[in-house]
Scaffold this motif. Structure first.
Motif, PDB file in Angstrom:
ATOM      1  N   UNK A 138       0.843  -1.126   0.181  1.00  0.00           N
ATOM      2  CA  UNK A 138      -0.029  -0.071   0.174  1.00  0.00           C
ATOM      3  C   UNK A 138       0.868   1.121  -0.050  1.00  0.00           C
ATOM      4  N   UNK A 139       0.773   2.264  -0.971  1.00  0.00           N
ATOM      5  CA  UNK A 139       1.592   3.398  -0.892  1.00  0.00           C
ATOM      6  C   UNK A 139       0.908   4.181   0.068  1.00  0.00           C
ATOM      7  N   UNK A 140       1.822   4.928   0.796  1.00  0.00           N
ATOM      8  CA  UNK A 140       1.004   5.659   2.173  1.00  0.00           C
ATOM      9  C   UNK A 140       2.161   6.734   2.509  1.00  0.00           C
ATOM     10  N   UNK A 141       1.887   7.663   3.349  1.00  0.00           N
ATOM     11  CA  UNK A 141       2.703   8.452   3.929  1.00  0.00           C
ATOM     12  C   UNK A 141       1.947   9.118   5.167  1.00  0.00           C
ATOM     13  N   UNK A 142       2.516   9.946   5.806  1.00  0.00           N
ATOM     14  CA  UNK A 142       1.749  10.492   7.098  1.00  0.00           C
ATOM     15  C   UNK A 142       2.246  12.024   7.281  1.00  0.00           C
ATOM     16  N   UNK A 143       1.237  12.656   7.645  1.00  0.00           N
ATOM     17  CA  UNK A 143       1.389  14.022   8.248  1.00  0.00           C
ATOM     18  C   UNK A 143       1.361  14.297   9.708  1.00  0.00           C
ATOM     19  N   UNK A 144       2.327  14.938  10.115  1.00  0.00           N
ATOM     20  CA  UNK A 144       2.213  15.200  11.692  1.00  0.00           C
ATOM     21  C   UNK A 144       1.383  16.395  12.112  1.00  0.00           C
ATOM     22  N   UNK A 145       0.350  16.170  13.068  1.00  0.00           N
ATOM     23  CA  UNK A 145      -0.434  17.168  13.133  1.00  0.00           C
ATOM     24  C   UNK A 145       0.044  17.981  14.532  1.00  0.00           C
ATOM     25  N   UNK A 146       0.834  17.454  15.492  1.00  0.00           N
ATOM     26  CA  UNK A 146       0.855  18.174  16.793  1.00  0.00           C
ATOM     27  C   UNK A 146       2.485  17.904  16.896  1.00  0.00           C
ATOM     28  N   UNK A 147       3.077  18.835  17.653  1.00  0.00           N
ATOM     29  CA  UNK A 147       4.342  18.656  18.166  1.00  0.00           C
ATOM     30  C   UNK A 147       4.383  17.717  19.504  1.00  0.00           C
ATOM     31  N   UNK A 148       5.456  16.835  19.423  1.00  0.00           N
ATOM     32  CA  UNK A 148       5.516  16.005  20.456  1.00  0.00           C
ATOM     33  C   UNK A 148       4.806  14.618  20.041  1.00  0.00           C
ATOM     34  N   UNK A 149       4.454  14.530  18.805  1.00  0.00           N
ATOM     35  CA  UNK A 149       3.838  13.084  18.361  1.00  0.00           C
ATOM     36  C   UNK A 149       4.923  11.905  18.437  1.00  0.00           C
ATOM     37  N   UNK A 150       4.454  11.102  18.964  1.00  0.00           N
ATOM     38  CA  UNK A 150       5.417   9.500  19.012  1.00  0.00           C
ATOM     39  C   UNK A 150       4.253   8.606  18.745  1.00  0.00           C
ATOM     40  N   UNK A 151       5.003   7.593  17.831  1.00  0.00           N
ATOM     41  CA  UNK A 151       4.181   6.389  17.464  1.00  0.00           C
ATOM     42  C   UNK A 151       4.980   5.196  17.742  1.00  0.00           C
ATOM     43  N   UNK A 152       4.450   4.256  18.050  1.00  0.00           N
ATOM     44  CA  UNK A 152       4.920   3.061  18.057  1.00  0.00           C
ATOM     45  C   UNK A 152       4.835   2.145  16.803  1.00  0.00           C
ATOM     46  N   UNK A 153       5.850   1.650  16.022  1.00  0.00           N
ATOM     47  CA  UNK A 153       5.702   1.357  14.715  1.00  0.00           C
ATOM     48  C   UNK A 153       6.366  -0.111  14.683  1.00  0.00           C
ATOM     49  N   UNK A 154       5.595  -0.934  14.002  1.00  0.00           N
ATOM     50  CA  UNK A 154       5.984  -2.458  13.881  1.00  0.00           C
ATOM     51  C   UNK A 154       5.747  -2.822  12.424  1.00  0.00           C
ATOM     52  N   UNK A 155       6.953  -3.354  11.910  1.00  0.00           N
ATOM     53  CA  UNK A 155       6.941  -4.207  10.677  1.00  0.00           C
ATOM     54  C   UNK A 155       8.131  -5.330  10.674  1.00  0.00           C
ATOM     55  N   UNK A 156       7.656  -6.232   9.871  1.00  0.00           N
ATOM     56  CA  UNK A 156       8.620  -7.627   9.740  1.00  0.00           C
ATOM     57  C   UNK A 156       9.925  -6.904   9.240  1.00  0.00           C
ATOM     58  N   UNK A 157      11.082  -7.740   9.761  1.00  0.00           N
ATOM     59  CA  UNK A 157      12.368  -7.311   9.465  1.00  0.00           C
ATOM     60  C   UNK A 157      12.745  -8.671   8.373  1.00  0.00           C
ATOM     61  N   UNK A 158      14.023  -8.390   8.205  1.00  0.00           N
ATOM     62  CA  UNK A 158      15.079  -7.587   8.733  1.00  0.00           C
ATOM     63  C   UNK A 158      14.690  -6.045   7.783  1.00  0.00           C
ATOM     64  N   UNK A 159      15.397  -5.180   8.461  1.00  0.00           N
ATOM     65  CA  UNK A 159      15.434  -3.790   7.773  1.00  0.00           C
ATOM     66  C   UNK A 159      15.783  -3.787   6.200  1.00  0.00           C
ATOM     67  N   UNK A 160      15.021  -3.030   5.504  1.00  0.00           N
ATOM     68  CA  UNK A 160      15.092  -3.007   4.053  1.00  0.00           C
ATOM     69  C   UNK A 160      15.044  -1.597   3.827  1.00  0.00           C
ATOM     70  N   UNK A 161      16.268  -0.580   3.201  1.00  0.00           N
ATOM     71  CA  UNK A 161      15.922   0.700   2.894  1.00  0.00           C
ATOM     72  C   UNK A 161      14.973   0.796   1.789  1.00  0.00           C
ATOM     73  N   UNK A 162      14.328   1.868   1.625  1.00  0.00           N
ATOM     74  CA  UNK A 162      13.258   2.065   0.342  1.00  0.00           C
ATOM     75  C   UNK A 162      14.215   2.121  -0.817  1.00  0.00           C
ATOM     76  N   UNK A 163      13.769   1.540  -1.690  1.00  0.00           N
ATOM     77  CA  UNK A 163      14.372   1.718  -3.040  1.00  0.00           C
ATOM     78  C   UNK A 163      13.730   2.832  -3.790  1.00  0.00           C
ATOM     79  N   UNK A 164      14.248   3.281  -5.070  1.00  0.00           N
ATOM     80  CA  UNK A 164      13.660   4.398  -5.759  1.00  0.00           C
ATOM     81  C   UNK A 164      12.404   3.868  -6.215  1.00  0.00           C
TER      82      UNK A 164
END
Length: 133
Positions: free
Chosen positions: A99-125
């Protein structure tokens, strides 16, 4: 490790001092871990490209603050918007793989807990999308 205001404040301070206006605090032991679990402190104005993860789904839980998550299709058209704000009883979102996605931060001090499968893979073009304006 306790996840509390002290930790969130520390990571938020690092995000505010960063030119990227965001900072990760990894809870996984290595970038090769099968589960990538992290706190992501985000400030308004941080730029996250529209992107996808072809091999893994991703889940965000907002611990404090609020974000808007935006979904796009392959034609670069915005298809859905979701306000994630615990004060509005909207706590998180699960983003399917591909799914193509992004996010916009609406408040200063925002913190999210994020989970995804690994291993880490940098985004490709080919996994970054320039949306239509």
């Amino acid at each position: 490790m306790l996840i509390n205001d002290q930790l969130l404040n520390t990571v938020t301070g690092q995000a505010k001092a960063s030119s990227r206006l965001r900072m990760n605090f990894n809870l996984h032991d290595s970038l090769d871990a099968k589960a990538q679990r992290l706190l992501n402190a985000l400030e308004p104005g941080t730029v996250l490209p529209v992107h996808r993860h072809r091999e893994t789904a991703e889940t965000y839980i907002v611990l404090r603050g609020s974000i808007k998550v935006l979904f796009y299709n392959d034609d670069k058209v915005l298809t859905a918007e979701f306000l994630i704000d615990p004060n509005e009883k909207e706590y998180g979102i699960h983003i399917p793989s591909g799914q193509w996605h992004t996010l916009e931060v609406l408040e200063s001090g925002t913190v999210i807990f994020e989970v995804k499968d690994g291993p880490y893979a940098p985004l490709q073009p080919e996994d970054i999308l320039e949306p239509k304006t």
